[in-house]
Design an enzyme around this catalytic site. Structure first.
Site, PDB file in Angstrom:
ATOM      1  N   ALA A 176     -30.584 -14.121   8.910  1.00  0.00           N
ATOM      2  CA  ALA A 176     -30.904 -14.259   7.485  1.00  0.00           C
ATOM      3  C   ALA A 176     -31.714 -13.077   6.979  1.00  0.00           C
ATOM      4  O   ALA A 176     -32.625 -12.605   7.651  1.00  0.00           O
ATOM      5  CB  ALA A 176     -31.682 -15.555   7.242  1.00  0.00           C
ATOM      6  N   THR A 236     -37.612 -10.576  12.138  1.00  0.00           N
ATOM      7  CA  THR A 236     -36.821  -9.815  13.104  1.00  0.00           C
ATOM      8  C   THR A 236     -35.558  -9.250  12.463  1.00  0.00           C
ATOM      9  O   THR A 236     -35.145  -8.131  12.792  1.00  0.00           O
ATOM     10  CB  THR A 236     -36.480 -10.685  14.327  1.00  0.00           C
ATOM     11  OG1 THR A 236     -37.690 -11.231  14.870  1.00  0.00           O
ATOM     12  CG2 THR A 236     -35.782  -9.881  15.409  1.00  0.00           C
ATOM     13  N   CYS A 237     -34.969  -9.980  11.541  1.00  0.00           N
ATOM     14  CA  CYS A 237     -33.753  -9.489  10.872  1.00  0.00           C
ATOM     15  C   CYS A 237     -34.051  -8.234  10.055  1.00  0.00           C
ATOM     16  O   CYS A 237     -33.272  -7.269  10.072  1.00  0.00           O
ATOM     17  CB  CYS A 237     -33.154 -10.575   9.978  1.00  0.00           C
ATOM     18  SG  CYS A 237     -32.575 -12.012  10.898  1.00  0.00           S
ATOM     19  N   THR A 238     -35.169  -8.237   9.360  1.00  0.00           N
ATOM     20  CA  THR A 238     -35.560  -7.055   8.585  1.00  0.00           C
ATOM     21  C   THR A 238     -35.814  -5.878   9.520  1.00  0.00           C
ATOM     22  O   THR A 238     -35.331  -4.766   9.273  1.00  0.00           O
ATOM     23  CB  THR A 238     -36.796  -7.359   7.718  1.00  0.00           C
ATOM     24  OG1 THR A 238     -36.475  -8.429   6.820  1.00  0.00           O
ATOM     25  CG2 THR A 238     -37.229  -6.136   6.926  1.00  0.00           C
ATOM     26  N   MET A 246     -32.339  -4.576  10.855  1.00  0.00           N
ATOM     27  CA  MET A 246     -31.552  -3.814   9.883  1.00  0.00           C
ATOM     28  C   MET A 246     -32.239  -2.488   9.548  1.00  0.00           C
ATOM     29  O   MET A 246     -31.574  -1.464   9.377  1.00  0.00           O
ATOM     30  CB  MET A 246     -31.295  -4.648   8.624  1.00  0.00           C
ATOM     31  CG  MET A 246     -30.380  -5.861   8.840  1.00  0.00           C
ATOM     32  SD  MET A 246     -28.705  -5.446   9.410  1.00  0.00           S
ATOM     33  CE  MET A 246     -28.776  -6.016  11.115  1.00  0.00           C
TER      34      MET A 246
END
Length: 165
Positions: free
Chosen positions: A41, A46-48, A51
């Site tokens: 999401a 962690t996703c930020t 990416m």
């Protein structure tokens, strides 16, 4: 789950690229290798980080002619805002219907939060024949891929393509 040597499932989905367009994987294999980076999401820790690390290492992928796409269940409008706030220099694919996640068999639940059918953190490298040449999938959403390993896999896919011609 799809594995190295399998044909990458084809898909058509909204692409957040500053605007909203459409991406069909099979129509973009002329710019192979293609790196598909699934993440649960937008706007999560962690996703930020993941990416933004792909963003920061984009030169490694561009040097071998690879195209990177992030894929999550977020809407394309959310993904465009995520791209803008983080200065992401690659497109993000919106899989709100979870068709890509299901096709690649990388679905996970955060049952304790009541959130189901998000993307596992996973990375696939696809060559110009639509073959998966690299696959990494984590059952732990807090673990990031080995970015150097992904770049090396993209370079290997490019070399295979050059040797075949």
């Amino acid at each position: 789950m799809v594995s190295v040597g399998d044909d990458a499932p084809d898909f058509t989905a909204p692409l957040a690229d500053g605007d909203v367009s459409s991406l069909t994987l099979s129509e973009h294999l002329d710019s192979a290798p293609v790196v598909l980076a699934f993440f649960p999401a937008a706007f999560t820790g962690t996703c930020t980080t993941e990416m933004c690390t792909f963003r920061d290492q984009m030169a490694n992928f561009e040097d071998v002619g690879a195209t990177v796409y992030g894929i999550s269940i977020d809407t394309p409008f959310t993904l465009n805002e995520f791209r803008a706030q983080n200065d992401l220099n690659f497109g993000l694919v919106s899989d709100t219907n979870r068709e890509i996640i299901d096709a690649y068999d990388v679905s996970m639940d955060f049952a304790d939060l009541g959130v189901r059918n998000l993307a596992k953190r996973a990375v696939f490298v696809v060559d110009d024949d639509r073959e998966i040449t690299y696959a990494w999938v984590s059952d732990d959403p807090g673990v990031e891929p080995d970015y150097d390993e992904v770049a090396a896999a993209a370079e290997d896919a490019r070399k295979r393509r050059q040797n075949a011609t």
